[in-house]
Design an enzyme around this catalytic site. Structure first.
Site, PDB file in Angstrom:
ATOM      1  N   ASP A   1       0.520   2.173  -8.182  1.00  0.00           N
ATOM      2  CA  ASP A   1       1.868   2.113  -7.603  1.00  0.00           C
ATOM      3  C   ASP A   1       2.158   0.721  -7.040  1.00  0.00           C
ATOM      4  OD1 ASP A   1      -0.228   3.258  -5.820  1.00  0.00           O
ATOM      5  OD2 ASP A   1       1.262   2.909  -4.268  1.00  0.00           O
TER       6      ASP A   1
ATOM      7  N   ASP B   1       3.855  -5.897  -3.422  1.00  0.00           N
ATOM      8  CA  ASP B   1       3.287  -5.137  -2.304  1.00  0.00           C
ATOM      9  C   ASP B   1       2.153  -5.890  -1.604  1.00  0.00           C
ATOM     10  OD1 ASP B   1       5.157  -3.239  -2.675  1.00  0.00           O
ATOM     11  OD2 ASP B   1       3.772  -1.559  -2.838  1.00  0.00           O
TER      12      ASP B   1
HETATM   13  P1  AMP Z   1       1.219   0.987   0.145  1.00  0.00           P
HETATM   14  O1  AMP Z   1      -0.218   1.284   0.418  1.00  0.00           O
HETATM   15  O2  AMP Z   1       1.868   0.097   1.166  1.00  0.00           O
HETATM   16  O3  AMP Z   1       1.446   0.505  -1.241  1.00  0.00           O
HETATM   17  O4  AMP Z   1       1.986   2.352   0.284  1.00  0.00           O
HETATM   18  C1  AMP Z   1       1.659   3.522  -0.415  1.00  0.00           C
HETATM   19  C2  AMP Z   1       2.732   4.552  -0.233  1.00  0.00           C
HETATM   20  O5  AMP Z   1       2.897   4.852   1.159  1.00  0.00           O
HETATM   21  C3  AMP Z   1       4.107   4.141  -0.716  1.00  0.00           C
HETATM   22  O6  AMP Z   1       4.735   5.284  -1.215  1.00  0.00           O
HETATM   23  C4  AMP Z   1       4.774   3.643   0.541  1.00  0.00           C
HETATM   24  O7  AMP Z   1       6.177   3.732   0.471  1.00  0.00           O
HETATM   25  C5  AMP Z   1       4.220   4.608   1.571  1.00  0.00           C
HETATM   26  N1  AMP Z   1       4.199   4.035   2.928  1.00  0.00           N
HETATM   27  C6  AMP Z   1       3.371   3.068   3.411  1.00  0.00           C
HETATM   28  N2  AMP Z   1       3.632   2.827   4.703  1.00  0.00           N
HETATM   29  C7  AMP Z   1       4.650   3.652   5.067  1.00  0.00           C
HETATM   30  C8  AMP Z   1       5.371   3.882   6.265  1.00  0.00           C
HETATM   31  N3  AMP Z   1       5.109   3.223   7.384  1.00  0.00           N
HETATM   32  N4  AMP Z   1       6.349   4.820   6.239  1.00  0.00           N
HETATM   33  C9  AMP Z   1       6.623   5.491   5.134  1.00  0.00           C
HETATM   34  N5  AMP Z   1       5.986   5.330   3.977  1.00  0.00           N
HETATM   35  C10 AMP Z   1       5.005   4.418   3.925  1.00  0.00           C
HETATM   36 MG    MG Z   2       2.865   0.078  -2.315  1.00  0.00          MG
END
Ligand code: AMP
Ligand code: MG
Length: 493
Positions: free
Chosen positions: A258, A268
């Site tokens: 993702d 990201d």
């Molecule tokens: P990441 O590890 O940042 O790529 O995030 C993985 C998933 O978690 C994605 O779907 C992000 O949108 C969601 N996500 C990460 N941090 C948050 C947050 N603080 N609030 C809502 N969704 C989050």
């Molecule tokens: Mg992400």
């Protein structure tokens, strides 16, 4: 809502288009950003603003400030959050989606997205917010990667607020405005494949091919199949992106599917790091106990992720042998891309591959003493111009003097005396003086917490042209301080 929304921003100079929104609501949920009290500017990229055609004083305008933290709507935007899935740390994670990102639409061929602008239906356990610390890191690194010529999502601004946000400790909130031709990820394709929405999968694939990979339609290779040609094209872009990462010591830290852009952009920015001392086994993400995303594993992880994309395309492709052959091109494209990158670092003319033995021996020497990767290549670039035996700048980086002396004498044979000046000039264009080291980001964050945003601006300036000398900011090119290795960067953001 704690306070009334600011009025919409009119006459903003953006001419919106909404190609992604036109795909229909199987792909997203219309969203409104949540307001954020008393926002303030933390950083802005005037260069990117100009590329987007923003009015010249946008960074001094209160209405832009309100718009870029989600307090006001830019007239004509159509805010939405998209759905995707993905493999996280090698395991199928099911539906994820934009949990804190809101896409506003497309202007000047670029999509604008607010990251950290509040809860969405995909927030799961999260709060929809991003903290100041991670927002500054994402902002600076996006523009730094662009400055290095590495494909990446961009960042227009960071807006902060004193609104508290809970992570391991209490922090404050910020919103980054990210900019890219598209934010579609491998995980978007996986989502529609694995949820059995194969008609939507085809709509998505046709959209991405027609908009971003039109040459795949007429490609006669791959049995004339545009979907396989598309997988081949994504494979090629991804291989080049990762080769570029490896050549500057960039560790992404969380290469889940993702977090893989369908356009081969770095996307990201979380627990990333530019390595200080060279260590191929380096793990920059403290949440990654097993080192799945260690520096040296990045190419094979990219390849694994591409197979996830390939698998997601199976419903659209009958000829799976050819699909696999398209993915397998990674095995030839990546090493060649890497060899070309390192050849350029060694000052060889464009299109020449690096001599394998010479390259491997220097990487071994660097690794055996954890020599600073950026400083080594920069000093070597200067040294090459004269190759003066009295110039010990490169030699002094090593304890193993005999080792580096022997290597330098083999290296010297690469460039005949008349070529040395021009080789040095070429090397100085690809071996950056400045990268966003962890401790530099950390110092900028500490100052920003005290409302001093000067270092964010100064770092942005040097990182936008990291191969220029910027003598007034020479300290940003120094060795990291003793405390740098103690900075812990995790998935928490
Ligand atoms: P990441 O590890 O940042 O790529 O995030 C993985 C998933 O978690 C994605 O779907 C992000 O949108 C969601 N996500 C990460 N941090 C948050 C947050 N603080 N609030 C809502 N969704 C989050
Ligand atoms: Mg992400």
């Amino acid at each position: 809502m704690p306070f009334p929304p600011a009025p919409p921003v009119l006459d903003h100079g953006l001419s919106w288009q909404h190609h992604f929104a036109a795909l229909g609501e199987r792909f997203y949920v219309p969203m409104q950003s949540a307001p954020m009290p008393a926002p303030y500017w933390v950083g802005h990229s005037a260069a990117l603003g100009a590329e987007l055609g923003l009015p010249p004083q946008w960074m001094h305008s209160d209405s832009w400030l309100q718009a870029l933290c989600g307090n006001a709507e830019l007239e004509g935007s159509k805010p939405l959050s998209s759905v995707y899935s993905g493999h996280q740390f090698g395991v199928w994670a099911g539906q994820l989606g934009d949990g804190r990102a809101i896409l506003l639409g497309e202007a000047a061929g670029m999509e604008l997205q607010l990251k950290g602008a509040g809860l969405t239906p995909f927030s799961r356990m999260g709060d929809g917010r991003a903290v100041l610390r991670s927002s500054i890191r994402e902002f600076l690194c996006s523009e730094a990667m662009h400055g290095l010529g590495i494909p990446t999502t961009r960042a227009l601004s960071v807006v902060g607020s004193d609104m508290p946000v809970r992570r391991e400790t209490m922090e404050t909130a910020a919103v980054v405005t990210r900019v890219a031709p598209s934010f579609i990820r491998f995980g978007h394709f996986e989502h529609f494949c694995h949820s059995n929405q194969h008609e939507a999968l085809k709509v998505l694939a046709d959209y991405v091919i027609d908009r971003y990979y039109p040459a795949c339609r007429g490609d006669s290779r791959w049995g004339g199949n545009p979907y396989i040609a598309f997988v081949a094209a994504v494979t090629e872009r991804t291989a080049h992106m990762v080769a570029h990462w490896q050549s500057v010591g960039f560790c992404h830290g969380v290469m889940n599917t993702d977090n893989m852009s369908i356009l081969g952009l770095t996307i990201d920015y979380g627990p990333f790091q530019f390595m200080d001392g060279y260590n191929p086994a380096h793990i920059c993400n403290h949440s990654d106990q097993e080192g799945r995303y260690a520096f040296r594993k990045q190419p094979q992880i990219a390849y694994w992720n591409l197979f996830c994309l390939g698998q997601a395309m199976v419903p659209l492709v009958e000829d799976q042998q050819t699909l696999i052959a398209a993915l397998e091109t990674f095995q030839t494209i990546y090493p060649r891309a890497l060899a070309l990158r390192f050849a350029a670092k060694l000052g060889l003319p464009e299109g020449t591959e690096a001599p394998t033995e010479l390259l491997e021996s220097i990487l071994q020497l660097l690794a055996s003493e954890s020599v600073d990767f950026t400083i080594f290549w920069r000093r070597l670039s200067h040294w090459t111009a004269a190759q003066d035996p009295a110039d010990a700048s490169v030699r002094d980086l090593f304890l193993n003097r005999d080792g580096i002396d022997a290597w330098l004498s083999s290296f010297a044979n690469l460039h005949t005396p008349p070529d040395r000046q021009s080789a040095s000039r070429r090397m100085l264009q690809v071996n950056p003086k400045f990268v966003l080291r962890n401790h530099l980001g950390e110092l900028a964050i500490r100052a920003a917490r005290q409302k001093d945003f000067g270092m964010v601006a100064d770092l942005l300036k040097v990182l936008q042209s990291p191969c220029d000398e910027h003598p007034e900011h020479a300290a940003f090119a120094d060795f990291p301080p003793d405390w740098a290795p103690s900075i812990e960067i995790s998935c928490s953001s």
